[in-house]
Design a protein around this motif. Sequence first.
Motif, PDB file in Angstrom:
ATOM      1  N   ASN A  36       0.861  -0.987   0.066  1.00 43.96           N
ATOM      2  CA  ASN A  36       0.095  -0.003   0.316  1.00 43.96           C
ATOM      3  C   ASN A  36       0.889   1.133  -0.155  1.00 43.96           C
ATOM      4  OD1 ASN A  36       0.933   0.487   2.650  1.00 43.96           O
ATOM      5  ND2 ASN A  36      -0.776  -1.058   3.295  1.00 43.96           N
ATOM      6  N   ALA A  37       0.151   2.396   0.065  1.00 41.63           N
ATOM      7  CA  ALA A  37       1.077   3.625  -0.294  1.00 41.63           C
ATOM      8  C   ALA A  37       1.924   4.188   1.082  1.00 41.63           C
ATOM      9  CB  ALA A  37       0.084   4.958  -0.595  1.00 41.63           C
ATOM     10  N   PRO A  38       1.180   3.911   2.061  1.00 42.11           N
ATOM     11  CA  PRO A  38       2.195   4.216   3.475  1.00 42.11           C
ATOM     12  C   PRO A  38       3.146   3.259   3.643  1.00 42.11           C
ATOM     13  CG  PRO A  38      -0.237   4.416   3.926  1.00 42.11           C
ATOM     14  CD  PRO A  38      -0.274   3.632   2.503  1.00 42.11           C
ATOM     15  N   SER A  39       3.169   2.202   3.295  1.00 43.14           N
ATOM     16  CA  SER A  39       4.365   1.042   3.527  1.00 43.14           C
ATOM     17  C   SER A  39       5.445   1.594   2.556  1.00 43.14           C
ATOM     18  CB  SER A  39       3.705  -0.313   2.980  1.00 43.14           C
ATOM     19  OG  SER A  39       2.853  -0.534   3.805  1.00 43.14           O
ATOM     20  N   ALA A  40       5.160   2.599   1.606  1.00 42.11           N
ATOM     21  CA  ALA A  40       6.337   2.938   0.609  1.00 42.11           C
ATOM     22  C   ALA A  40       7.536   3.851   1.632  1.00 42.11           C
ATOM     23  CB  ALA A  40       5.884   3.688  -0.553  1.00 42.11           C
ATOM     24  N   VAL A  41       6.952   4.598   2.379  1.00 37.21           N
ATOM     25  CA  VAL A  41       7.625   5.391   3.334  1.00 37.21           C
ATOM     26  C   VAL A  41       8.601   4.485   4.213  1.00 37.21           C
ATOM     27  CG1 VAL A  41       7.747   7.068   5.342  1.00 37.21           C
ATOM     28  CG2 VAL A  41       5.836   7.167   3.246  1.00 37.21           C
ATOM     29  N   ASP A  80      -0.946  11.998  -1.001  1.00 36.62           N
ATOM     30  CA  ASP A  80      -0.401  12.988  -1.214  1.00 36.62           C
ATOM     31  C   ASP A  80       0.411  13.742   0.125  1.00 36.62           C
ATOM     32  OD1 ASP A  80       0.134  15.703  -2.135  1.00 36.62           O
ATOM     33  OD2 ASP A  80      -1.721  16.391  -2.370  1.00 36.62           O
ATOM     34  N   VAL A  81       1.809  13.700  -0.327  1.00 40.18           N
ATOM     35  CA  VAL A  81       2.771  14.183   0.752  1.00 40.18           C
ATOM     36  C   VAL A  81       2.647  15.768   1.078  1.00 40.18           C
ATOM     37  CG1 VAL A  81       4.923  13.869   1.639  1.00 40.18           C
ATOM     38  CG2 VAL A  81       4.208  12.116   0.131  1.00 40.18           C
ATOM     39  N   ASP A  82       1.829  16.033   1.953  1.00 40.49           N
ATOM     40  CA  ASP A  82       1.778  17.565   2.333  1.00 40.49           C
ATOM     41  C   ASP A  82       2.671  17.671   3.403  1.00 40.49           C
ATOM     42  OD1 ASP A  82       0.285  16.324   4.615  1.00 40.49           O
ATOM     43  OD2 ASP A  82      -1.605  16.965   4.274  1.00 40.49           O
ATOM     44  N   ASN A  83       2.600  19.100   3.912  1.00 37.43           N
ATOM     45  CA  ASN A  83       3.512  19.390   4.975  1.00 37.43           C
ATOM     46  C   ASN A  83       3.529  18.779   6.142  1.00 37.43           C
ATOM     47  OD1 ASN A  83       4.849  21.559   3.364  1.00 37.43           O
ATOM     48  ND2 ASN A  83       3.371  23.071   3.771  1.00 37.43           N
ATOM     49  N   ASP A  84       2.226  18.621   6.620  1.00 32.64           N
ATOM     50  CA  ASP A  84       1.809  17.743   7.990  1.00 32.64           C
ATOM     51  C   ASP A  84       2.530  16.226   7.980  1.00 32.64           C
ATOM     52  OD1 ASP A  84       0.420  19.980   9.225  1.00 32.64           O
ATOM     53  OD2 ASP A  84      -1.447  18.917   8.587  1.00 32.64           O
ATOM     54  N   LEU A  85       2.453  15.700   6.723  1.00 30.88           N
ATOM     55  CA  LEU A  85       2.720  14.316   6.438  1.00 30.88           C
ATOM     56  C   LEU A  85       4.667  14.423   6.328  1.00 30.88           C
ATOM     57  CD1 LEU A  85       2.512  11.467   6.285  1.00 30.88           C
ATOM     58  CD2 LEU A  85       2.066  11.542   3.895  1.00 30.88           C
ATOM     59  N   LYS A  98       9.663  11.788  12.071  1.00 25.33           N
ATOM     60  CA  LYS A  98       9.790  11.119  13.158  1.00 25.33           C
ATOM     61  C   LYS A  98      10.066   9.893  12.853  1.00 25.33           C
ATOM     62  CE  LYS A  98       6.734  14.648  15.060  1.00 25.33           C
ATOM     63  NZ  LYS A  98       5.176  14.720  15.659  1.00 25.33           N
ATOM     64  N   SER A  99      10.064   9.103  11.558  1.00 20.40           N
ATOM     65  CA  SER A  99      10.157   7.809  11.330  1.00 20.40           C
ATOM     66  C   SER A  99       9.104   6.842  11.924  1.00 20.40           C
ATOM     67  CB  SER A  99      11.502   7.206  11.699  1.00 20.40           C
ATOM     68  OG  SER A  99      12.699   7.854  11.033  1.00 20.40           O
ATOM     69  N   PRO A 100       7.918   7.298  11.647  1.00 18.23           N
ATOM     70  CA  PRO A 100       6.633   6.560  12.122  1.00 18.23           C
ATOM     71  C   PRO A 100       6.375   5.220  11.387  1.00 18.23           C
ATOM     72  CG  PRO A 100       5.842   8.129  10.496  1.00 18.23           C
ATOM     73  CD  PRO A 100       7.321   8.252  10.803  1.00 18.23           C
ATOM     74  N   ASP A 101       5.585   4.459  12.120  1.00 22.11           N
ATOM     75  CA  ASP A 101       5.340   2.992  11.418  1.00 22.11           C
ATOM     76  C   ASP A 101       4.189   3.381  10.370  1.00 22.11           C
ATOM     77  OD1 ASP A 101       2.945   3.171  12.506  1.00 22.11           O
ATOM     78  OD2 ASP A 101       3.698   1.981  14.069  1.00 22.11           O
ATOM     79  N   ALA A 102       3.905   2.388   9.267  1.00 17.70           N
ATOM     80  CA  ALA A 102       3.039   2.623   8.327  1.00 17.70           C
ATOM     81  C   ALA A 102       1.658   2.789   8.688  1.00 17.70           C
ATOM     82  CB  ALA A 102       3.000   1.347   7.265  1.00 17.70           C
ATOM     83  N   THR A 103       1.233   2.227   9.861  1.00 11.87           N
ATOM     84  CA  THR A 103       0.109   2.400  10.379  1.00 11.87           C
ATOM     85  C   THR A 103      -0.422   3.659  10.897  1.00 11.87           C
ATOM     86  OG1 THR A 103       0.007  -0.068  11.311  1.00 11.87           O
ATOM     87  CG2 THR A 103      -1.674   1.338  12.238  1.00 11.87           C
ATOM     88  N   THR A 104       0.807   4.416  11.351  1.00 11.25           N
ATOM     89  CA  THR A 104       0.510   6.069  11.808  1.00 11.25           C
ATOM     90  C   THR A 104       0.459   6.614  10.526  1.00 11.25           C
ATOM     91  OG1 THR A 104       1.991   5.377  13.960  1.00 11.25           O
ATOM     92  CG2 THR A 104       1.589   7.786  13.017  1.00 11.25           C
ATOM     93  N   ILE A 105       1.203   6.580   9.505  1.00 14.90           N
ATOM     94  CA  ILE A 105       1.109   7.255   8.466  1.00 14.90           C
ATOM     95  C   ILE A 105      -0.310   7.075   7.546  1.00 14.90           C
ATOM     96  CG2 ILE A 105       2.041   7.500   5.899  1.00 14.90           C
ATOM     97  CD1 ILE A 105       4.691   6.636   7.196  1.00 14.90           C
ATOM     98  N   ALA A 106      -0.780   5.786   7.504  1.00  8.76           N
ATOM     99  CA  ALA A 106      -2.014   5.522   7.103  1.00  8.76           C
ATOM    100  C   ALA A 106      -3.167   6.240   7.704  1.00  8.76           C
ATOM    101  CB  ALA A 106      -2.327   4.152   7.074  1.00  8.76           C
ATOM    102  N   ALA A 107      -3.041   6.181   9.089  1.00  5.14           N
ATOM    103  CA  ALA A 107      -4.158   6.682   9.901  1.00  5.14           C
ATOM    104  C   ALA A 107      -4.137   8.388   9.671  1.00  5.14           C
ATOM    105  CB  ALA A 107      -3.873   6.625  11.585  1.00  5.14           C
ATOM    106  N   HIS A 108      -2.917   8.982   9.536  1.00  2.00           N
ATOM    107  CA  HIS A 108      -2.888  10.328   9.160  1.00  2.00           C
ATOM    108  C   HIS A 108      -3.547  10.629   7.777  1.00  2.00           C
ATOM    109  CE1 HIS A 108      -1.349  14.435   8.666  1.00  2.00           C
ATOM    110  NE2 HIS A 108      -0.832  14.270   7.495  1.00  2.00           N
ATOM    111  N   ALA A 109      -3.164   9.789   6.990  1.00  2.60           N
ATOM    112  CA  ALA A 109      -3.681  10.093   5.441  1.00  2.60           C
ATOM    113  C   ALA A 109      -5.065   9.750   5.495  1.00  2.60           C
ATOM    114  CB  ALA A 109      -2.841   9.276   4.583  1.00  2.60           C
ATOM    115  N   VAL A 110      -5.651   8.879   6.040  1.00  2.00           N
ATOM    116  CA  VAL A 110      -7.006   8.578   5.875  1.00  2.00           C
ATOM    117  C   VAL A 110      -7.743   9.732   6.377  1.00  2.00           C
ATOM    118  CG1 VAL A 110      -8.682   7.334   6.772  1.00  2.00           C
ATOM    119  CG2 VAL A 110      -6.857   6.164   5.827  1.00  2.00           C
ATOM    120  N   SER A 111      -7.154  10.340   7.670  1.00  2.00           N
ATOM    121  CA  SER A 111      -7.878  11.581   8.126  1.00  2.00           C
ATOM    122  C   SER A 111      -7.847  12.930   7.593  1.00  2.00           C
ATOM    123  CB  SER A 111      -7.125  11.862   9.536  1.00  2.00           C
ATOM    124  OG  SER A 111      -5.788  12.362   9.388  1.00  2.00           O
ATOM    125  N   LYS A 112      -6.796  12.666   6.396  1.00  2.00           N
ATOM    126  CA  LYS A 112      -6.852  13.991   5.470  1.00  2.00           C
ATOM    127  C   LYS A 112      -7.532  13.692   4.139  1.00  2.00           C
ATOM    128  CE  LYS A 112      -4.252  16.921   7.593  1.00  2.00           C
ATOM    129  NZ  LYS A 112      -2.915  17.349   6.821  1.00  2.00           N
TER     130      LYS A 112
END
Length: 507
Positions: free
Chosen positions: A368-373, A452-457, A463-477
């Motif tokens: 998935n997309a968040p896992s790429a990071v 879409d990698v915005d300024n918040d992301l 902070k080198s977060p895990d994919a789940t944290t990145i996914a939750a942020h992206a879904v909230s956006k």
Amino acid sequence: MEPLDGVPFKERIEERDVDTAFIGRLPLAFVKRNLVFPLRECDGRLLVAITGSKALYALDEVERACGLPISPVIVPREAVVNAIHRFYERISGSAEEVVAGLQEESLEAIASRFEEPKDLLDLADEAPVIKLLNSLLFQAVKERASDIHIEPFEKDVDVRFRRDGVLSTVISPPKVVQEALISRVKIMSGLDIAERRLPQDGRIRLLVAGKDIDVRVSVVPTSFGERAVLRLLDRKTGSLRLSDLGLSDNQVATLERLLNRNNGIILSTGPTGSGKTTTLYAALNRINTEERNIITIEDPVEYQLRGIGQIQVNSKIGLTFASGLRSILRQDPDIIMVGEIRDLETAEMAIQASLTGHLVLSTLHTNNAPSAVTRLVDMGVQSYLLSSSLTAVIAQRLIRVLCEKCKKEHGITDKEAALFSDPPKAIFKPTGCDACLKTGYSGQTGIFEFLDVDNDLKTLILKSPDATTIAAHAVSKGMKTLREDGLLKAASGMTSLEEVIRVTEED
């Protein structure tokens, strides 16, 4: 086209103008050479389409073959050529018919090297094994198959087509055909027919009923003989537009905005066969203008794109993604496409290119997309570099599209409705008809997850977060997951709910 006094003129050839009973009486090579085409009987005479006075010399042969006096009709050259391809395609023998006619004693007839691109419809009278492979290639193109698998087993051989992402057996020719068939594949693709211990890769370029097809060939040794996979690439696919892929209007608009930037990295992710390269080609087509210098490094180069410099990876001589990318940067590029980021060296070179004023497009194998990071961080990429360079990640899968001729509307059950955030009143399901080869599906489209990698992301990536944290942020956006995008397409009647679940079950 030459005018002929007293000969009637016809602008085009329609279905109702043709009696196919006469077509089989004239060899394809003859009608293509002379540009004559039998139409239908009218008042005891056979109407024959011609393109000019030169074709008149062939009419005596047409009369002898068809047994009727001839009345010529002037038709534009392009219309005659199109009719030849369209109607002769229907009478070409299927692979099953060729196998049924195989004789063991004729297998030795496998013969001369395949000539330069030649329409397979011209080869109907070749030796049986040659005709079998030609028929398989022709049938695969006709049925829109993406791959042909020739698989040897202990006592038989299976030939399978991958249609719309799903494999199915089309024929099982006799075991005695195996070696001759694989040898014919090798001859056509320029491989060593004497080498049976090592894997080999080759390429064939064909015309099939007027379509320009590239065939990538892979042959590997197995316990029961050599196994071949032929991947068919329609060269016109390389000219796809972003709107043809299955992206929503908002996703297309966002991607076009990012493609007009002068720097950054855009990644397309997903498993093998999910359409990543096609997405990148469509993106390149969108921004391919005279003012831009675009260079790619690929493994392999799947489609030739006019106006773009394309480099083929060759690891045997040290031309890797990383070394090729280093050389590309000396070519004053504006946009770079890297076929795949496989290692830290390539990733770091891509980031360096993006930070020095280049737009970089590439692919990565993640679910998935968040896992790429997290995948790039795990490779060893510094999070501050990734935060500065990454602009978007597009995860994708291919799903089958329901056949418009036979799909049926069904009421939605409570269990099915529970999958949707806004359940539709009804959904469509596959039925199966002749048009879709009884599968219920015809063609494929993409489902997408657009990060879409915005300024918040960017701040979060630091902070080198895990994919789940990145996914939750992206879904909230507002990011839609692959499953959610698939459900939207199911709700619209484009695909079935079962197909969406099949493709996204690991998510």
